[in-house]
Design a protein around this motif. Structure first.
Motif, PDB file in Angstrom:
ATOM      1  N   VAL A  77       0.860  -1.185   0.000  1.00  0.00           N
ATOM      2  CA  VAL A  77       0.000   0.000   0.000  1.00  0.00           C
ATOM      3  C   VAL A  77       0.892   1.229   0.000  1.00  0.00           C
ATOM      4  O   VAL A  77       1.739   1.396   0.887  1.00  0.00           O
TER       5      VAL A  77
ATOM      6  N   SER B 116      -1.141  -0.569   7.352  1.00  0.00           N
ATOM      7  CA  SER B 116      -2.314  -0.143   6.590  1.00  0.00           C
ATOM      8  C   SER B 116      -3.591  -0.681   7.226  1.00  0.00           C
ATOM      9  O   SER B 116      -4.650  -0.725   6.603  1.00  0.00           O
TER      10      SER B 116
ATOM     11  N   MET C 112     -13.859   5.718   0.391  1.00  0.00           N
ATOM     12  CA  MET C 112     -13.389   4.735  -0.574  1.00  0.00           C
ATOM     13  C   MET C 112     -13.843   5.111  -1.976  1.00  0.00           C
ATOM     14  O   MET C 112     -14.877   5.746  -2.163  1.00  0.00           O
TER      15      MET C 112
ATOM     16  N   GLU D 120     -13.114   0.126  -4.655  1.00  0.00           N
ATOM     17  CA  GLU D 120     -12.702  -0.224  -3.302  1.00  0.00           C
ATOM     18  C   GLU D 120     -13.904  -0.531  -2.417  1.00  0.00           C
ATOM     19  O   GLU D 120     -13.854  -1.424  -1.568  1.00  0.00           O
TER      20      GLU D 120
ATOM     21  N   ASP E  72      -7.549   2.322   0.803  1.00  0.00           N
ATOM     22  CA  ASP E  72      -6.330   2.243   0.026  1.00  0.00           C
ATOM     23  C   ASP E  72      -5.570   3.567   0.114  1.00  0.00           C
ATOM     24  O   ASP E  72      -6.128   4.604   0.485  1.00  0.00           O
TER      25      ASP E  72
ATOM     26  N   GLN F   8      -6.733  -3.925   1.866  1.00  0.00           N
ATOM     27  CA  GLN F   8      -6.764  -3.228   0.585  1.00  0.00           C
ATOM     28  C   GLN F   8      -6.403  -4.172  -0.574  1.00  0.00           C
ATOM     29  O   GLN F   8      -5.593  -5.079  -0.437  1.00  0.00           O
TER      30      GLN F   8
END
Length: 554
Positions: free
Chosen positions: A344, A400, A449, A453, A482, A496
């Motif tokens: 990420v 993340s 998002m 996503e 993300d 993600q």
């Protein structure tokens, strides 16, 4: 310096050409005579499909095209981190069932220390991993293969090596790096220098740790990584970086040279080789993955950056495949190419760590708490401070995703921590561990998002966080969108797509290039290997055994 990167790229291209000229993996005209009796697992750390495509990794792309690819495959678990996935790959078990789930661990049963003690798992070696692996009960792939030959695991990262290998037996070797002090060549004053040298379990004599050996590499060399953002997690030696000494190259080349030495010395005596290539992972952590500024970096040394790292890793994949072909072993060897997680890359405004001064400050972003096997990480990023202020944060691990082990696990204290986490920057949802699953206890922030996503979150978030649902795992998880990290500018850990969408490819052994359309995940690799080799499992795994398509099958 630019010429060094070009040479690596040319090497990779040449290897692709030589493999293609010899025929695709498994392209022999004769029918498959028997199941494969050897297996090679190549793990390119942090290799997302996005990275493969962006950096045009030709050997990897060739295997994806000519082997059995899994276009709908993905990692399939959290934490999507090295210390979890390497053990997943060779047990076929989800993290919640394999001994530990993430970078944090609560020793509920007192298996390695005081009951309830908190640990950082990436500090684990064989002494800590083996009791947890045995308590989980699942055999490792090495336990099946060592009946018919020697099994070798090679990784510059110790915890990656011991995870892939498992506890092993007298027929199992683990080769990784340790520290060593060597005399300075030509010195008349007895001056010494720090070096990295091989260590492990049953290390062969030809992988020598003697000063001057090819396998002893440089230390105390920082290249261009002593500046932000790389200084959060800098390259301070040739454990992960190839280095400037052609006779003592480190990183991915070191690992691959060891693999080729093993193949050359052991010939028909080996049944399994597992290798982890960490160069892409290191570059992605330091420079922000696909956002790497490359030659815009002051004092730019391409060796530490993504373009060089991906070209180097790709060349090593080609070298291993070429060696198998040249030795005549490819038709009897099942090759698996995969990754331990993706990467990420934090976009501007979505990095919530502290860009602190001093090398390795990123550890204070990753961890908060006083684990029994490390220092007291007492410099939390401002975003984490409200949770620290409760006085109830035993250990946190932030990359993340946000993962929390609380000191007081009462419902009221868990609810208090969850409410704070809901208000932390970019959090999309907070999840509470309830027995064998996680319960989402906050609304989903779909507004944070993108369209694709959102669809991924709705389809996969519950499945992925549930893989950590064990009493030794986190009490709370906060998922992030993300392009968001709390640690370093390029990281792993979460749900993600960039962290989850990795290559999973099977090649060699007369395999067809017909793909598997199923949603193959990392836990499926182990049972699929056993089925392909005709080995009956002695333990019920979490993964599914997928029949592999063969050419000219009898």
């Amino acid at each position: 310096m630019a010429r060094r990167r070009l040479l690596v790229s040319l090497t990779a291209a040449a290897v692709v050409a030589s493999i293609a000229a010899a025929g695709s993996p498994g392209a022999a005209a004769k029918p498959k005579a028997s199941p494969p009796d050897k297996v090679v697992i190549i793990v390119v750390d942090a290799l997302s499909k996005e990275i493969v495509e962006k950096y045009d990794m030709k050997n990897v792309e060739y295997l994806m095209a000519q082997g059995v690819d899994t276009p709908n495959g993905y990692l399939g678990h959290t934490g999507s981190v090295t210390v979890a996935t390497h053990n997943v790959l060779t047990t076929g078990m989800q993290p919640r069932n394999m001994g530990w789930t993430n970078e944090g661990y609560r020793d509920v049963r007192g298996l390695i220390g005081p009951a309830g003690g908190l640990y950082i798992t990436s500090n684990f070696g064989a002494a800590e991993m083996a009791p947890l692996q045995r308590a989980a009960g699942a055999p490792h792939l090495s336990d099946y293969l060592d009946d018919t030959g020697k099994v070798f695991t090679v990784s510059p990262k110790g915890y990656a090596a011991y995870g892939l290998s498992g506890p092993g037996s007298a027929n199992t070797s683990v080769i990784t790096f340790a520290s060593k002090t060597c005399p300075v060549p030509g010195s008349t004053t007895g001056a010494t220098q720090r070096r990295r040298a091989p260590t492990g379990i049953n290390v062969p004599a030809y992988i020598s740790a003697e000063c001057g050996s090819r396998y002893v590499v440089a230390r105390d060399t920082i290249y261009d990584t002593g500046q932000l953002p790389a200084s959060l997690y800098p390259a301070t030696d040739d454990r992960y970086v190839v280095g400037n000494d052609p006779a003592h190259q480190g990183g991915d080349v070191w690992a691959t040279d060891a693999v080729l030495d093993i193949m050359g010395h052991e010939k028909d005596a080996w049944s399994g080789i597992f290798v982890s290539l960490p160069g892409v992972d290191k570059a992605a952590h330091m420079w922000g993955g696909i956002n790497d500024p490359e030659d815009a970096t002051p004092g730019y040394d391409p060796m530490t950056h993504m373009e060089y790292a991906t070209a180097t890793a790709d060349a090593q994949v080609g070298r291993i495949m070429r060696a198998l072909k040249d030795s005549g072993e490819l038709d009897s060897t099942l090759v698996v190419l995969t990754a331990d997680h993706g990467s990420v890359a934090a976009d501007e405004g979505h990095f919530h760590g502290t860009l602190g001064a001093g090398n390795d400050y990123g550890y204070y972003n990753w961890y908060y708490g006083d684990p029994l096997n490390d220092v007291f990480y007492d410099k939390p990023q401002p975003s984490l401070q409200p949770l620290v202020a409760t006085g109830n944060l035993g250990l946190s691990y932030s990359d993340s995703s946000l993962n929390v082990w609380l000191t007081d696990q009462s419902p009221a204290k868990v609810a208090e921590a969850a409410a704070i986490m809901e208000d932390m920057p970019d959090v999309t949802a907070v999840w509470r561990r309830d027995g064998d699953h996680f319960t989402r206890i906050t609304p989903v922030r779909h507004d944070r998002m993108g369209t694709a996503e959102r669809a991924w979150f709705d389809a996969k978030a519950q499945e992925l966080v549930d893989t950590q649902a064990a009493d030794h795992g986190p009490d709370l998880i906060a998922t992030l969108p993300d392009d968001t990290t709390y640690s370093v500018l390029g990281d792993h850990g979460g749900i993600q797509r960039t962290s989850q969408q990795i290559p999973i490819v099977f090649a060699g052994s007369y395999l067809s290039h017909r793909d598997l359309d199923a949603e193959v995940t990392s836990i499926d690799i182990m049972p699929t290997i056993l089925e392909a080799m005709g080995i009956a499992p002695t333990f019920t795994m979490d993964g599914t055994a997928y029949p592999l398509p063969y050419k000219n099958k009898q």
